[in-house]
Write a protein that holds these residues in place. Structure first.
Motif, PDB file in Angstrom:
ATOM      1  N   TYR A  48      -2.501 -20.256  27.375  1.00  0.00           N
ATOM      2  CA  TYR A  48      -2.925 -19.085  26.611  1.00  0.00           C
ATOM      3  C   TYR A  48      -3.229 -19.474  25.162  1.00  0.00           C
ATOM      4  O   TYR A  48      -4.223 -19.054  24.592  1.00  0.00           O
ATOM      5  N   GLY A  49      -2.338 -20.267  24.560  1.00  0.00           N
ATOM      6  CA  GLY A  49      -2.538 -20.650  23.170  1.00  0.00           C
ATOM      7  C   GLY A  49      -3.854 -21.377  22.954  1.00  0.00           C
ATOM      8  O   GLY A  49      -4.571 -21.116  21.981  1.00  0.00           O
ATOM      9  N   ALA A  52      -6.728 -18.938  23.362  1.00  0.00           N
ATOM     10  CA  ALA A  52      -6.848 -18.036  22.215  1.00  0.00           C
ATOM     11  C   ALA A  52      -7.747 -18.636  21.143  1.00  0.00           C
ATOM     12  O   ALA A  52      -8.531 -17.924  20.498  1.00  0.00           O
ATOM     13  N   SER A  73      -7.379 -12.427  18.656  1.00  0.00           N
ATOM     14  CA  SER A  73      -6.941 -13.263  19.765  1.00  0.00           C
ATOM     15  C   SER A  73      -5.584 -13.892  19.468  1.00  0.00           C
ATOM     16  O   SER A  73      -4.683 -13.909  20.315  1.00  0.00           O
ATOM     17  N   PHE A  74      -5.404 -14.364  18.228  1.00  0.00           N
ATOM     18  CA  PHE A  74      -4.129 -14.970  17.866  1.00  0.00           C
ATOM     19  C   PHE A  74      -3.039 -13.925  17.629  1.00  0.00           C
ATOM     20  O   PHE A  74      -1.847 -14.230  17.769  1.00  0.00           O
ATOM     21  N   TYR A  77      -1.725 -13.520  20.858  1.00  0.00           N
ATOM     22  CA  TYR A  77      -0.962 -14.738  21.150  1.00  0.00           C
ATOM     23  C   TYR A  77       0.465 -14.640  20.612  1.00  0.00           C
ATOM     24  O   TYR A  77       1.428 -15.074  21.256  1.00  0.00           O
ATOM     25  N   SER A  78       0.617 -14.023  19.429  1.00  0.00           N
ATOM     26  CA  SER A  78       1.929 -13.957  18.780  1.00  0.00           C
ATOM     27  C   SER A  78       2.913 -13.086  19.552  1.00  0.00           C
ATOM     28  O   SER A  78       4.135 -13.239  19.398  1.00  0.00           O
ATOM     29  N   ARG A 139       0.820 -11.199  28.167  1.00  0.00           N
ATOM     30  CA  ARG A 139       1.319 -12.202  27.229  1.00  0.00           C
ATOM     31  C   ARG A 139       2.789 -11.944  26.913  1.00  0.00           C
ATOM     32  O   ARG A 139       3.587 -12.878  26.774  1.00  0.00           O
TER      33      ARG A 139
END
Length: 214
Positions: A48-49, A52, A73-74, A77-78, A139
């Motif tokens: 995923y990272g 992203a 996107s990030f 991710y967080s 996520r």
């Protein structure tokens, strides 16, 4: 005093278990299982990272400017990192009540299923804003599984390891997380050989759908 006696009893039990051929076999199996489980979970987490930064901005936030798409996107991710301590606490408690092995199986299944479903999310053009919403939910599920695996695997190895080697044996979990990141990087390196049109339409889904094998 009672706590100290329990610790000493557990240490004695671990030493006695390792003195038998069956105990040594279980110890080696535990090491391999924890390393492999952590590798697979963190491969999914790292997939995923990398996605992203490479492609998710274009896939899930096509209406935003390139910079905002990347930031969005990030931001999604967080969410996984927010979920990790929650997963560690919840599944740690569950492991104390029902055993580490069951919890490890649950967390690996949770990570594999959520990662696979990311690869099955319809595009933004098909379901609009629900596409990034589904991405964030899955996520979060990834984060729950990753946090639980790291803490649960470390405790499990500590319980199986010889008393004087618990730190060394438990560190294998960190090796598994790094192995997973390396594996995810290799997978994306292969997938990125596709042309841009194929990558955007279906190619990016391959690493995620492949998680069903876990």
């Amino acid at each position: 005093m009672a706590t100290q006696l329990n610790i000493e009893a557990n240490q004695q039990a671990a030493q006695e278990r390792l003195s038998t051929p069956e105990g040594k076999k279980d110890f080696r199996r535990a090491i391999f299982s924890c390393w492999l489980g952590t590798t697979m979970e963190y491969a999914d987490f790292a997939l995923y990272g990398l996605a992203a930064g490479i492609i998710f901005g274009d896939v899930f936030f096509p209406d935003a400017t390139p910079i905002m798409a990347l930031l969005s996107s990030f931001a999604a991710y967080s969410v996984g990192f927010i979920a990790r301590p929650i997963g560690a606490l919840f599944f740690g408690w569950l492991g104390d009540k029902h055993g580490r092995k069951m919890v490890m199986v649950i967390t690996i299944a949770l990570m594999g299923l959520s990662t696979t479903l990311i690869g099955a999310i319809p595009s933004h053009a098909q379901i609009g804003v629900w596409a990034p919403v589904c991405l964030v939910i899955l996520r979060f599920a990834q984060g729950l599984g990753a946090g639980a695996e790291l803490s649960g695997g470390t405790v499990m190895l500590g319980e199986y390891a010889p008393v004087k080697r618990r730190g060394l044996v438990s560190s294998i979990i960190a090796l598994g997380s790094n192995s997973g990141t390396l594996l995810a990087s290799m997978i994306w390196l292969i997938v990125l050989q596709l042309d841009k049109e194929s990558l955007m339409s279906w190619g990016w889904r391959i690493p995620f759908l492949g998680s069903i094998l876990i």
